[in-house]
Structures are given as C-alpha cells and as structure tokens.
Design a protein around this motif. Structure first.
Motif, PDB file in Angstrom:
ATOM      1  N   LEU A 177      90.842 115.108  54.902  1.00  0.00           N
ATOM      2  CA  LEU A 177      90.434 114.250  56.020  1.00  0.00           C
ATOM      3  C   LEU A 177      91.445 114.324  57.164  1.00  0.00           C
ATOM      4  O   LEU A 177      91.064 114.393  58.345  1.00  0.00           O
ATOM      5  CB  LEU A 177      90.282 112.809  55.548  1.00  0.00           C
ATOM      6  N   ASN A 178      92.722 114.330  56.827  1.00  0.00           N
ATOM      7  CA  ASN A 178      93.760 114.450  57.853  1.00  0.00           C
ATOM      8  C   ASN A 178      93.706 115.819  58.532  1.00  0.00           C
ATOM      9  O   ASN A 178      93.935 115.944  59.739  1.00  0.00           O
ATOM     10  CB  ASN A 178      95.144 114.230  57.239  1.00  0.00           C
ATOM     11  N   PHE A 179      93.399 116.847  57.751  1.00  0.00           N
ATOM     12  CA  PHE A 179      93.263 118.199  58.291  1.00  0.00           C
ATOM     13  C   PHE A 179      92.081 118.263  59.262  1.00  0.00           C
ATOM     14  O   PHE A 179      92.138 118.937  60.288  1.00  0.00           O
ATOM     15  CB  PHE A 179      93.081 119.187  57.137  1.00  0.00           C
ATOM     16  N   LEU A 180      91.023 117.541  58.929  1.00  0.00           N
ATOM     17  CA  LEU A 180      89.855 117.460  59.803  1.00  0.00           C
ATOM     18  C   LEU A 180      90.234 116.859  61.150  1.00  0.00           C
ATOM     19  O   LEU A 180      89.830 117.359  62.217  1.00  0.00           O
ATOM     20  CB  LEU A 180      88.763 116.630  59.131  1.00  0.00           C
ATOM     21  N   LEU A 181      91.019 115.802  61.134  1.00  0.00           N
ATOM     22  CA  LEU A 181      91.476 115.179  62.373  1.00  0.00           C
ATOM     23  C   LEU A 181      92.357 116.132  63.171  1.00  0.00           C
ATOM     24  O   LEU A 181      92.298 116.174  64.403  1.00  0.00           O
ATOM     25  CB  LEU A 181      92.242 113.893  62.059  1.00  0.00           C
TER      26      LEU A 181
END
Length: 268
Positions: A177-181
């Motif tokens: 999820l952080n990588f997506l951001l």
C-alpha cells in the motif's frame, strides 16, 4: 540483476540498522522475562483491575504468565509494529517517489529495463529487507529463549514462527500500500506524509476497535486487525482468512502500483 544489487547496496545500512534494532529489543525482552517470571501473579492481578477495553486492546486477556504472553504485550503489540512501520514507510518512499522527485528516475528509464521490471526490482529491495529483518529476528528469538529461559517457561516454537510469518505478511501488505502511494505521488514529502498517515490511522483504528464495541466496525478499516499476536501465541495458530486477505491485499496493491507506474506520465 545489476540494478537490484545496486539498490540493495544503497539500502543495506538501513536494512542492517532495522534488523539490529528489532533483534536488540527482542533479545532484551526475553532476557528480562526471568526477572518478572516470579512476579507474574502480582502483574496479572494488576491487569485484572484494568478496564476490559484496555485489556483487549493490548492483548492482555490471558495475562502475562508465559514468555509468549510477555513478548506479545511488550514487543509485538507496539515495538514490533513501530519498527516495521517505520521501515515500510521509509524504504517504499525512497524506492519510487524519491527518484521521481529528485529527477533520478530518468536515468533508470534510460536503461534497457521496462517500467514494470524497474518497479518490481525496487519493490524486491523492500521485500528483501523485510525478510531479512523477520528471519534474523525469528532465529535470534528462538536461540535467546533456549539460552535464557528455562524449559518450563519457554513458548511454543511453532506458534512463535506463525506470529512472525503473519507479521511478515502484514508488512508485505502494508508495504505494498505504501509502495502504491509512492507510485501515485511525485513529491517525496507528500508520499512520505501520506504513507505515515495511512499507517497511523490503521493502527489507531485497530486500538479504538478493541477499546469499545460501539466502534468495533473499525477493524474492517485496518490491516492490523489481522495480526493478533497474543491470540496466535496462546492458541498456536492464526485464522486462515488472515493469511488469505493479507496476501490478496498485498498482491492487489502491488499489481495496481505496477499498472500505475507503467501508464502514468512522469515529470522527468
């Protein structure tokens, strides 16, 4: 593979540092456990007088009569979450958005690698670090309890392994999820702030959902509800649905990250 090696070299000190901190806290808590072992009756009596919501929020329903319960309350319910959350936020932010913000992504895109391969190689750096932290911490934890704690007070190794597997999956999903951001936002500071906010809110939702039944529905808005270390260490296993959803969410977020990074126009 040369790009992967280069990225690993860039982040090696961070990975070693987070691993060392995790191992240090784990070993320290196991080391002090024998000091508290003879006073567990007093501690459990104090716990029983606490509000029910507080006891549930920090996984103290079974007290602290064993090493597993002691580790759960002193390490997994807070220190572990903090260490791995900071790691996942920092590293994923540095892998994509930092390169875009500082103009370095143009050099990577000029290589023979496709955008998908570049993003996958970057994410594999995060995953390598996560696995390093978890494998080393788990191995040292098993060794430390064997050396420091008497056989009567040792925790079940299988349950301990399962807690760490579940912790790995939790931060695989959260890191995705952080990588997506990081793939969505060009500004390094904005990506860092957004990732921090997501993790903070999820952790807060998990605590609030446990404190009061009126807001128990918040557990559906956080990944941390899948990671119940005290329950796993007490029962010896985790629910199958926890494995399933953490894997599905992690893969879905990673897939979306790759698609966005491939399709979007980058300010190079």
């Amino acid at each position: 593979m040369s790009l992967y090696k280069r990225m690993i070299q860039l982040h090696a000190m961070s990975i070693v540092g987070f691993t060392a901190v995790s191992v240090l806290y784990m070993t320290l808590i196991i080391w002090i456990f024998p000091t508290f072992a003879d006073k567990m009756d007093v501690m459990n009596e104090l716990i029983s007088g606490m509000p029910a919501g507080f006891i549930q929020a920090f996984g103290l329903e079974a007290g602290m009569g064993s090493l597993g319960e002691f580790l759960s309350s002193k390490y997994y319910d807070m220190i572990f979450i903090i260490i791995l959350s900071i790691y996942s936020i920092m590293i994923t932010n540095q892998l994509i958005s930092q390169f875009i913000d500082r103009g370095s992504m143009a050099y990577l895109l000029a290589t023979p690698y496709s955008r998908i391969k570049i993003a996958l190689l970057h994410f594999s750096v995060f995953l390598t670090g996560l696995l390093t932290i978890m494998v080393v911490t788990t191995a040292i934890g098993i060794w430390a309890q064997t050396v420091i704690v008497t056989s009567d007070n040792q925790m079940d190794v299988q349950a301990f392994l399962e807690v760490n597997v579940m912790g790995t999956l939790l931060f695989f999903a959260l890191g995705s999820l952080n990588f997506l951001l990081s793939c969505l936002l060009n500004d390094e500071k904005k990506a860092l702030g957004a990732a921090s906010l997501v993790v903070f809110l999820m952790y807060g939702f998990d605590i609030i959902a446990k404190l009061t039944e009126k807001l128990s529905w918040l557990e559906y808005a956080t990944l941390f509800s899948f990671f119940q270390a005290s329950d796993i260490l007490r029962s010896g296993s985790a629910p199958v649905y926890s494995y399933f959803w953490l894997i599905v969410i992690g893969i879905a977020a990673l897939s979306m990250s790759l698609w966005i990074f491939k399709k979007r126009d980058l300010p190079l």
